[in-house]
Write an enzyme that holds these catalytic residues in place. Structure first.
Site, PDB file in Angstrom:
ATOM      1  N   ASP A 193      83.807 -68.817 -31.479  1.00  0.00           N
ATOM      2  CA  ASP A 193      83.433 -67.688 -32.333  1.00  0.00           C
ATOM      3  C   ASP A 193      84.718 -66.994 -32.770  1.00  0.00           C
ATOM      4  O   ASP A 193      85.822 -67.448 -32.440  1.00  0.00           O
ATOM      5  CB  ASP A 193      82.480 -66.730 -31.592  1.00  0.00           C
ATOM      6  CG  ASP A 193      81.468 -66.114 -32.560  1.00  0.00           C
ATOM      7  OD1 ASP A 193      81.908 -65.477 -33.534  1.00  0.00           O
ATOM      8  OD2 ASP A 193      80.253 -66.271 -32.353  1.00  0.00           O
ATOM      9  N   HIS A 266      82.135 -67.073 -38.681  1.00  0.00           N
ATOM     10  CA  HIS A 266      82.519 -66.879 -37.271  1.00  0.00           C
ATOM     11  C   HIS A 266      83.735 -67.738 -36.923  1.00  0.00           C
ATOM     12  O   HIS A 266      83.812 -68.307 -35.831  1.00  0.00           O
ATOM     13  CB  HIS A 266      81.340 -67.205 -36.348  1.00  0.00           C
ATOM     14  CG  HIS A 266      80.287 -66.117 -36.344  1.00  0.00           C
ATOM     15  ND1 HIS A 266      80.483 -64.893 -35.751  1.00  0.00           N
ATOM     16  CD2 HIS A 266      79.046 -66.071 -36.886  1.00  0.00           C
ATOM     17  CE1 HIS A 266      79.407 -64.141 -35.918  1.00  0.00           C
ATOM     18  NE2 HIS A 266      78.517 -64.831 -36.616  1.00  0.00           N
ATOM     19  N   GLU A 329      75.488 -65.932 -40.291  1.00  0.00           N
ATOM     20  CA  GLU A 329      76.299 -64.786 -40.710  1.00  0.00           C
ATOM     21  C   GLU A 329      77.615 -65.184 -41.390  1.00  0.00           C
ATOM     22  O   GLU A 329      78.656 -64.591 -41.117  1.00  0.00           O
ATOM     23  CB  GLU A 329      76.601 -63.895 -39.488  1.00  0.00           C
ATOM     24  CG  GLU A 329      75.343 -63.389 -38.822  1.00  0.00           C
ATOM     25  CD  GLU A 329      75.611 -62.554 -37.579  1.00  0.00           C
ATOM     26  OE1 GLU A 329      75.017 -61.474 -37.473  1.00  0.00           O
ATOM     27  OE2 GLU A 329      76.395 -62.983 -36.709  1.00  0.00           O
ATOM     28  N   TRP A 395      66.369 -67.054 -35.453  1.00  0.00           N
ATOM     29  CA  TRP A 395      66.788 -65.871 -34.678  1.00  0.00           C
ATOM     30  C   TRP A 395      66.471 -64.569 -35.393  1.00  0.00           C
ATOM     31  O   TRP A 395      66.178 -63.561 -34.776  1.00  0.00           O
ATOM     32  CB  TRP A 395      68.282 -65.959 -34.327  1.00  0.00           C
ATOM     33  CG  TRP A 395      69.243 -65.756 -35.451  1.00  0.00           C
ATOM     34  CD1 TRP A 395      69.594 -66.664 -36.398  1.00  0.00           C
ATOM     35  CD2 TRP A 395      69.989 -64.569 -35.744  1.00  0.00           C
ATOM     36  NE1 TRP A 395      70.509 -66.126 -37.261  1.00  0.00           N
ATOM     37  CE2 TRP A 395      70.782 -64.839 -36.880  1.00  0.00           C
ATOM     38  CE3 TRP A 395      70.083 -63.299 -35.157  1.00  0.00           C
ATOM     39  CZ2 TRP A 395      71.641 -63.889 -37.453  1.00  0.00           C
ATOM     40  CZ3 TRP A 395      70.939 -62.365 -35.716  1.00  0.00           C
ATOM     41  CH2 TRP A 395      71.706 -62.656 -36.848  1.00  0.00           C
ATOM     42  N   TYR A 420      66.551 -61.776 -27.264  1.00  0.00           N
ATOM     43  CA  TYR A 420      67.962 -61.365 -27.211  1.00  0.00           C
ATOM     44  C   TYR A 420      68.205 -60.560 -25.939  1.00  0.00           C
ATOM     45  O   TYR A 420      67.929 -59.365 -25.858  1.00  0.00           O
ATOM     46  CB  TYR A 420      68.359 -60.620 -28.491  1.00  0.00           C
ATOM     47  CG  TYR A 420      68.914 -61.598 -29.529  1.00  0.00           C
ATOM     48  CD1 TYR A 420      68.242 -62.790 -29.793  1.00  0.00           C
ATOM     49  CD2 TYR A 420      70.113 -61.364 -30.192  1.00  0.00           C
ATOM     50  CE1 TYR A 420      68.746 -63.711 -30.700  1.00  0.00           C
ATOM     51  CE2 TYR A 420      70.622 -62.286 -31.107  1.00  0.00           C
ATOM     52  CZ  TYR A 420      69.934 -63.462 -31.353  1.00  0.00           C
ATOM     53  OH  TYR A 420      70.434 -64.370 -32.247  1.00  0.00           O
ATOM     54  N   ASP A 422      70.842 -59.607 -24.736  1.00  0.00           N
ATOM     55  CA  ASP A 422      71.942 -58.635 -24.764  1.00  0.00           C
ATOM     56  C   ASP A 422      71.405 -57.248 -25.128  1.00  0.00           C
ATOM     57  O   ASP A 422      72.147 -56.276 -25.110  1.00  0.00           O
ATOM     58  CB  ASP A 422      73.058 -59.062 -25.737  1.00  0.00           C
ATOM     59  CG  ASP A 422      72.571 -59.340 -27.154  1.00  0.00           C
ATOM     60  OD1 ASP A 422      71.356 -59.589 -27.348  1.00  0.00           O
ATOM     61  OD2 ASP A 422      73.407 -59.311 -28.077  1.00  0.00           O
ATOM     62  N   TRP A 470      74.410 -63.024 -25.689  1.00  0.00           N
ATOM     63  CA  TRP A 470      75.663 -62.744 -26.403  1.00  0.00           C
ATOM     64  C   TRP A 470      76.460 -61.767 -25.548  1.00  0.00           C
ATOM     65  O   TRP A 470      75.889 -60.808 -25.000  1.00  0.00           O
ATOM     66  CB  TRP A 470      75.364 -62.135 -27.776  1.00  0.00           C
ATOM     67  CG  TRP A 470      74.533 -63.031 -28.634  1.00  0.00           C
ATOM     68  CD1 TRP A 470      73.202 -62.921 -28.916  1.00  0.00           C
ATOM     69  CD2 TRP A 470      74.977 -64.212 -29.331  1.00  0.00           C
ATOM     70  NE1 TRP A 470      72.795 -63.946 -29.737  1.00  0.00           N
ATOM     71  CE2 TRP A 470      73.859 -64.748 -30.012  1.00  0.00           C
ATOM     72  CE3 TRP A 470      76.213 -64.860 -29.447  1.00  0.00           C
ATOM     73  CZ2 TRP A 470      73.938 -65.904 -30.794  1.00  0.00           C
ATOM     74  CZ3 TRP A 470      76.291 -66.010 -30.224  1.00  0.00           C
ATOM     75  CH2 TRP A 470      75.161 -66.514 -30.886  1.00  0.00           C
TER      76      TRP A 470
HETATM   77  C1  ACM Z   1      73.235 -64.744 -34.133  1.00  0.00           C
HETATM   78  O1  ACM Z   1      72.737 -63.913 -33.350  1.00  0.00           O
HETATM   79  N1  ACM Z   1      74.226 -64.405 -34.940  1.00  0.00           N
HETATM   80  C2  ACM Z   1      72.736 -66.105 -34.198  1.00  0.00           C
END
Ligand code: ACM
Ligand code: ZN
Length: 753
Positions: A193, A266, A329, A395, A420, A422, A470
């Site tokens: 990343d 990324h 993204e 996602w 998620y 996180d 994440w």
């Molecule tokens: C992501 O959460 N950017 C896949």
């Protein structure tokens, strides 16, 4: 019949149960079929494990969990007492039968994967202290039982981001073993990343010497101003030997490892190392902060040659059929300004930069396909055209997965709303800093990867689900465990069982007992079991407020005068009446001791409290926990958890709210709050327009950069009806996180005074 059973039981007991085993089976995920019989088998240290050759992996794993000896070259004649692992070709891939009776343990499976799952069930039937090697040299009592079991979903994944923070080989193994215990079968390893490249690549050594290290790391939350950094170089990467070691460890548990190389966005760490693979004249560094960056690979011949060479080194390390190539993204501003990128769009008659992203992904897919693998990508790879051979990881909600399934592509569901890890898991203000959001255990348990409205064939394209961890705000193994547990335990049951089989209360009670095993395994799980949950009766009767706990049979005591409750406070028996501004504080009491955090709820009975409200359009289904009434229930939303039951979220729509106060009422102000964490695509609206009865509207522009923007509108009128129109931010500008997508609007309580 009863007498017969009793007779058999006492006979079995004579040979079987010198001691009675505990009969509560702490199995998670819950097996499909259990036939629990009376009696138990003494599994002694001298017992052996015999096995069919093709299932040897499972036998070796069982040896690791039990310390019992293996007998290879098995023939049934050798078997005296212990465990038999036998091939039964009539079973499906991960299906197994586990039978325990007077002769011992029999595991049947058609494949080693099925046998691995059976071994994990047997592991959970053994006492917790068997998790520690030194304790394995004694007998254990296993219940006479017959379990026939198989998963609902073929893909049951857990992800871990090792770029934002880097984790040791030892910890990755612990994580994989815990996954295997819960019958997850895929480890999605997010290896690259913006903040660091974490896999050894010999042909491009700067990926490691430069790309694997960042100069420093952001302290605190991304939304904090001014930004602060720790000034310390941070990084590391896995050697190829580390990777082989981990992949072998996972394989020995029936867990597939899917590596992710996140491109074309990324890619700050790649471009800091090799700027020549970007569009001309940009200088990137390995990112030191969180969020989304402009770095993007330029789709030129040299870039694809570079990627091919990188995949040539990566692919032999991973037996999985899949390579995850990210695709999320990707900020396309550089592509807009690059003559090469623009000439490609013209040459191939691509519509725009989204078309160029599809071109990029298709090129990568064909490189990967030539090497015998298939790509997985985040749902953005659907933009600009379908890629038949790809599997989509949905996602940003479930729409990407649905679109993929409708087009006959495979999909894995991992929506932010339910997957998620996180996000915050509790509303308690003492929770460790997290990215935001709110995903409590119960919401994870309510996840269903299959949605109504899909045909059988389309449903078949939904391979399963996955949770993502994440690690921007998760810097240590303890912190990973805290965020993943117990939520991944809930997810394991969601992905293994059918919807009809699930029952949250029952799960919560099993989880409570399961914690003993987590303690022995030294897992730093979050413990919110005793946390008190408050809500209005039936969710909408604002005259009565109810309290409950996750675990049954707990005593709650409470106060309404602001004092801290304790063992002497009033015992909660029925819903608490609410007639005026009230502060309810409550705790769980056991043996005269407070065992929970203090629950506190302020209820503000303002002039709009409990009045009739209509909202159009409906809030987005994922952020509508409290329903429309949440905006007039006297309860203010959390300061950092927009996913709680008080905030309502709308995606891209302007919102029209009608309030009927029942009678003409003197109103001086309307106050509310809007969430404004732009990194999460959430923006305060542009303006609101308030109309009282048939008066001229009052228009108020919304200004402010804080993560929550307060709004006070002066009304000074007698009115019965109020209409509040909220005009949202609109489309997020390209260079920002979520660029090109509609912004979210989150609205809190509408306080009328
Ligand atoms: C992501 O959460 N950017 C896949
Ligand atoms: Zn370019």
């Amino acid at each position: 019949m009863i007498a017969m059973r009793a007779l058999i039981f006492s006979f079995l007991c004579m040979i079987g149960c010198a001691k009675q085993p505990p009969r509560e089976l702490n199995l998670i995920p819950q097996p499909v079929q259990i036939l629990d019989q009376l009696g138990s088998y003494e599994f002694s240290f001298s017992d052996i494990i015999v096995f069919d050759r093709s299932l040897g992996g499972a036998a070796r794993l069982l040896k690791e969990y039990t310390g019992r000896s293996l007998l290879s070259n098995h023939s049934s004649a050798d078997f005296i007492k212990g465990v038999q692992i036998k091939q039964n070709p009539s079973l499906n891939t991960e299906e197994y039968i586990l039978s325990i009776d007077i002769k011992g343990v029999l595991i049947e499976a058609s494949t080693v994967d099925g046998a691995y799952r059976a071994v994990q069930t047997l592991r959970l039937l053994l006492p917790e202290d068997f998790e520690v090697k030194q304790n394995q040299n004694k007998s254990a009592y296993l219940p006479f039982i017959r379990i026939q079991d198989a998963p609902e979903f073929d893909y049951r994944g857990m992800h871990l981001d090792v770029s934002r923070h880097f984790f040791s080989v030892e910890f990755i193994k612990k994580y994989i073993d815990l996954m295997a215990m819960l019958k997850f079968n895929v480890f999605h390893w997010h290896l690259t990343d913006d903040q660091g490249w974490r896999i050894q690549i010999d042909g491009f050594p700067k990926l490691n010497s430069i790309g694997s290290f960042r100069d420093e790391t952001l302290i605190g939350h991304y939304n904090d101003q001014p930004k602060k950094f720790d000034g310390e170089k941070y990084g590391g990467y896995y050697s190829k030997q580390n990777i082989r070691d981990i992949v072998a460890f996972a394989e020995a548990r029936g867990v597939e490892v899917i590596p992710e190389i996140d491109i074309p966005g990324h890619s700050s760490a790649i471009l800091a190392s090799y700027p020549e693979y970007g569009c001309a004249n940009y200088k990137d560094k390995v990112a030191t902060s969180w969020g989304v960056f402009g770095a993007i690979l330029c789709p030129k011949i040299e870039t694809f040659k570079f990627l091919e060479a990188v995949f040539d080194e990566i692919i032999p390390l991973f037996p999985s059929q899949y390579i995850h190539i990210g695709g999320d993204e990707a900020v396309k501003t550089r592509w807009q300004n690059c003559s090469h990128c623009q000439s490609l769009i013209k040459t191939y008659a691509l519509q725009d930069e989204a078309g160029l992203q599809a071109y990029f992904i298709k090129k990568v897919a064909s490189i990967v396909a030539r090497k015998g693998k298939t790509i997985v990508g985040w749902d953005e790879i659907l933009e600009g055209g379908l890629i038949d051979e790809a599997t989509i990881m949905s996602w940003r909600g479930v729409d990407g997965g649905i679109a993929a399934a409708k087009a006959g592509m495979n999909a894995i569901m991992t929506p932010t709303s339910h997957c998620y890890f996180d996000y915050y898991q509790s509303e308690n203000t003492s929770e460790p800093l997290a990215i935001g959001g709110f995903l409590p255990l119960k919401k994870v348990y309510s996840f269903n990867p299959i949605l109504d409205g899909l045909t059988n064939a389309e449903q078949g394209c939904i391979l399963g689900g996955q949770a993502n961890v994440w690690t921007e705000y998760i810097s240590t193994p303890d912190a990973v465990e805290y965020m993943a547990f117990p939520r991944m335990i809930a997810l394991s049951e969601v992905l293994w069982t059918t919807v009809n089989q699930r029952d949250f209360k029952n799960f919560a009670n099993r989880l409570e007992r399961f914690k003993k095993r987590l303690d022995v395994l030294n897992v730093n799980y979050a413990n919110h079991s005793y946390e008190i949950i408050g809500r209005f009766e039936n969710g909408s009767n604002m005259r009565r407020y109810e309290l409950s706990t996750l675990i049954d049979d707990k005593t709650i005591r409470f106060t309404t005068d602001g004092s801290t409750p304790g063992p002497q406070s009033k015992k909660y028996i029925e819903a608490i009446p609410v007639n005026q501004n009230t502060t309810i504080k409550a705790v769980v009491i056991e043996n005269d001791k407070t065992i929970s955090e203090v629950f506190e709820q302020n209820i503000f009975t303002h002039l709009g409290f409990g009045k009739i409200i209509n909202i159009a359009p409906d809030p987005h289904p994922t952020y509508n926990t409290g329903g429309e009434v949440a905006l007039l229930n006297g309860i203010i939303g959390s300061n950092n958890r927009f996913g709680d039951s008080e905030w309502l979220g709308f995606w891209g729509d302007d919102v029209s709210i009608q309030i009927d106060l029942g009678k003409e009422t003197d109103i001086s102000t309307l106050s509310t709050r809007f969430f404004n964490t732009n990194g999460q695509w959430i923006y305060a609206p542009k303006y609101i327009r308030v109309t009282c009865d048939d008066d001229k509207p009052i228009v108020m522009e919304i200004k402010g950069d804080d993560s929550i923007v307060n709004v006070d509108v002066t009304i000074d009128k007698k009115t019965r009806f109020l209409k509040i129109e909220v005009v949202g931010f609109g489309i997020i500008p390209d260079q920002l996180q979520g660029g090109g997508h509609p912004a979210w609007t989150f609205i809190d309580e509408l306080i009328l005074q």
